[in-house]
Design an enzyme around this catalytic site. Structure first.
Site, PDB file in Angstrom:
ATOM      1  N   TRP A 101      -3.097   1.787  -4.568  1.00 54.82           N
ATOM      2  CA  TRP A 101      -3.911   2.471  -3.550  1.00 54.82           C
ATOM      3  C   TRP A 101      -4.368   3.836  -4.022  1.00 54.82           C
ATOM      4  O   TRP A 101      -5.525   4.217  -3.803  1.00 54.82           O
ATOM      5  CB  TRP A 101      -3.163   2.535  -2.220  1.00 54.82           C
ATOM      6  CG  TRP A 101      -3.070   1.165  -1.605  1.00 54.82           C
ATOM      7  CD1 TRP A 101      -1.947   0.425  -1.423  1.00 54.82           C
ATOM      8  CD2 TRP A 101      -4.171   0.344  -1.165  1.00 54.82           C
ATOM      9  NE1 TRP A 101      -2.274  -0.797  -0.877  1.00 54.82           N
ATOM     10  CE2 TRP A 101      -3.624  -0.884  -0.709  1.00 54.82           C
ATOM     11  CE3 TRP A 101      -5.560   0.510  -1.106  1.00 54.82           C
ATOM     12  CZ2 TRP A 101      -4.406  -1.920  -0.206  1.00 54.82           C
ATOM     13  CZ3 TRP A 101      -6.346  -0.527  -0.603  1.00 54.82           C
ATOM     14  CH2 TRP A 101      -5.775  -1.719  -0.157  1.00 54.82           C
ATOM     15  N   ASP A 170      -3.083   9.688   2.130  1.00 57.45           N
ATOM     16  CA  ASP A 170      -3.253   8.341   2.679  1.00 57.45           C
ATOM     17  C   ASP A 170      -1.863   7.894   3.128  1.00 57.45           C
ATOM     18  O   ASP A 170      -0.981   7.688   2.300  1.00 57.45           O
ATOM     19  CB  ASP A 170      -3.812   7.412   1.591  1.00 57.45           C
ATOM     20  CG  ASP A 170      -3.837   5.943   2.028  1.00 57.45           C
ATOM     21  OD1 ASP A 170      -3.496   5.648   3.193  1.00 57.45           O
ATOM     22  OD2 ASP A 170      -4.207   5.097   1.183  1.00 57.45           O
ATOM     23  N   LYS A 194      -0.895  -1.383   9.794  1.00 59.24           N
ATOM     24  CA  LYS A 194       0.483  -1.638   9.405  1.00 59.24           C
ATOM     25  C   LYS A 194       1.437  -1.267  10.551  1.00 59.24           C
ATOM     26  O   LYS A 194       2.087  -2.127  11.081  1.00 59.24           O
ATOM     27  CB  LYS A 194       0.834  -0.882   8.123  1.00 59.24           C
ATOM     28  CG  LYS A 194       0.387  -1.642   6.871  1.00 59.24           C
ATOM     29  CD  LYS A 194      -0.885  -1.148   6.249  1.00 59.24           C
ATOM     30  CE  LYS A 194      -1.385  -2.051   5.132  1.00 59.24           C
ATOM     31  NZ  LYS A 194      -2.395  -1.383   4.330  1.00 59.24           N
TER      32      LYS A 194
HETATM   33  C1  LIG Z   1      -3.425  -1.210   3.518  1.00 59.68           C
HETATM   34  C2  LIG Z   1      -3.673   0.062   2.790  1.00 59.68           C
HETATM   35  C3  LIG Z   1      -4.976   0.544   2.573  1.00 59.68           C
HETATM   36  C4  LIG Z   1      -6.216  -0.242   2.911  1.00 59.68           C
HETATM   37  O1  LIG Z   1      -6.615  -0.112   4.222  1.00 59.68           O
HETATM   38  P1  LIG Z   1      -7.968  -0.810   4.726  1.00 59.68           P
HETATM   39  O2  LIG Z   1      -7.878  -0.596   6.189  1.00 59.68           O
HETATM   40  O3  LIG Z   1      -7.915  -2.250   4.321  1.00 59.68           O
HETATM   41  O4  LIG Z   1      -9.102  -0.109   4.104  1.00 59.68           O
HETATM   42  C5  LIG Z   1      -5.109   1.767   1.929  1.00 59.68           C
HETATM   43  N1  LIG Z   1      -4.039   2.485   1.541  1.00 59.68           N
HETATM   44  C6  LIG Z   1      -2.781   2.032   1.714  1.00 59.68           C
HETATM   45  C7  LIG Z   1      -1.619   2.847   1.262  1.00 59.68           C
HETATM   46  C8  LIG Z   1      -2.565   0.801   2.346  1.00 59.68           C
HETATM   47  O5  LIG Z   1      -1.307   0.357   2.539  1.00 59.68           O
END
Ligand SMILES: *Cc1c(COP(=O)(O)O)cnc(C)c1O
Length: 357
Positions: A101, A170, A194
């Site tokens: 990521w 993030d 999540k």
């Molecule tokens: C799931 C995830 C994403 C992606 O998110 P989207 O909503 O599919 O764009 C980005 N960063 C992390 C750490 C994730 O776990």
């Protein structure tokens, strides 16, 4: 029958939220229509929208100097919006590439502005998080970008690096499951699918003093544009906002981020104990100090045993355990709605499978 759903995301949500949504689906709050059939300018929707934003602020304990936004495009659109809005001419951002990521965030940022890898864990297979002193910080760096938890590699940034620069994070895969030290951040974002709700939304907290910088961007890409309308500049993802509100209500009632943090540690401990007590049958490849509380990865002695483990798990209703296609093995995702009972069932499977092997 509902299964024990260990999917990495989208993932299990609180069953009482799903039931409540089902019960109100045809007639929301006496309006005679579904939440997804009404105007986003209606009083009924407006109340839902504001309540979700207020709950996000209070659960996150975000101070007033942060604007709270609900934007479409998930975390991925934020990979682009963050540098577009925060980087002025000649400025750049340092990215901690701690896994898949972090790498994607850097790739998007490189196209949107000046971005570089301040650290890259690829050579070590992303098994650990860096210490602050290891980061290579270039002159003219506007912010450092980190990923709080790498969902694929199963590592967590326990301590955020302090190099005297504002941080952007993030937090998708442990969102609101750890307290946020707001003074250190300029911006925090994450996809909500999540811990917090269905896919399609990003929950974004931006320091208000920074909003103006992006005001000349095209509408949807500009934080200033969204802030001005309270995330109602265009038709929002109404159903997602509504469901997320219900999930946040439950989280608030359970005791907020402090409670989620303790619950996450308790779930993860059960699985790591099963791994550590297996005499090397199950192996977790990551630095013990960086073990994720939400995504526990492990290998078995062979690919054959791994696939047998997964298919026997499936038969007892334990699903979503296959590791990411880029790394293989197994991955147990333990998000906020995961019941401890389900984790115990998984641990029983791990113990029984090992004994039988
Ligand atoms: C799931 C995830 C994403 C992606 O998110 P989207 O909503 O599919 O764009 C980005 N960063 C992390 C750490 C994730 O776990």
């Amino acid at each position: 029958m509902r299964v024990h759903n260990f999917s990495p995301g989208p993932c299990t949500l609180p069953v009482d939220v799903l039931e409540e949504a089902r019960d109100e689906f045809l007639d929301f709050a006496g309006t005679g229509m579904s939440i997804i059939e009404m105007s986003h300018r209606s009083a009924a929707y407006d109340a839902v929208h504001r309540r979700t934003i207020d709950l996000a602020r209070s659960v996150a304990e975000a101070p007033p100097e942060f604007e709270v936004m609900l934007l479409q495009g998930g975390a991925t659109l934020q990979f682009a919006m963050v540098p577009m809005n925060l980087l002025g001419t000649g400025e750049k951002a340092g990215y901690v590439v701690s896994g898949a990521w972090g790498r994607k965030a850097l790739a998007s940022a490189s196209k949107a502005g000046g971005a570089y890898a301040a650290w890259d864990g690829a050579d070590e297979d992303y098994r650990r998080m860096p210490a602050a002193a290891e980061l290579r910080v270039e002159q003219g760096t506007r912010y450092l970008h980190v990923t709080s938890n790498e969902t694929i590699g199963g590592i967590r940034m326990v301590r955020y690096p302090d190099r005297g620069l504002p941080l952007v994070a993030d937090m998708s895969s442990d969102y609101l499951a750890r307290r946020i030290d707001w003074g250190r951040f300029d911006l925090v974002y994450g996809g909500v699918q999540k811990n917090l709700g269905p896919a399609g939304l990003a929950l974004v907290f931006v320091r208000r003093s920074l909003l103006d910088a992006g005001k000349d961007l095209p509408d949807y890409l500009s934080y200033a544009w969204h802030a001005e309308s309270g995330s109602l500049g265009n038709t929002p993802a109404m159903f997602q906002v509504y469901l997320m509100g219900k999930v946040l209500e439950r989280i608030a009632a359970r005791g907020g981020t402090t409670a989620l943090e303790a619950e996450a540690a308790a779930r993860a401990t059960l699985v790591y104990d099963a791994i550590d007590g297996s005499d090397g049958f199950y192996r977790n490849p990551v630095d013990p100090a960086a073990r994720s509380h939400t995504n526990v990865v492990f290998r078995l002695p062979s690919a054959e045993l791994e696939s047998e483990f997964l298919s026997q798990a499936q038969r007892r209703g334990l699903v979503g355990l296959k590791g990411h296609r880029s790394v293989g093995g197994c991955r147990v995702s333990l998000y906020a709605a995961m019941e401890l009972e389900s984790v115990r069932e998984l641990v029983d499977h791990m113990t029984e499978f090992r004994r039988a092997a």
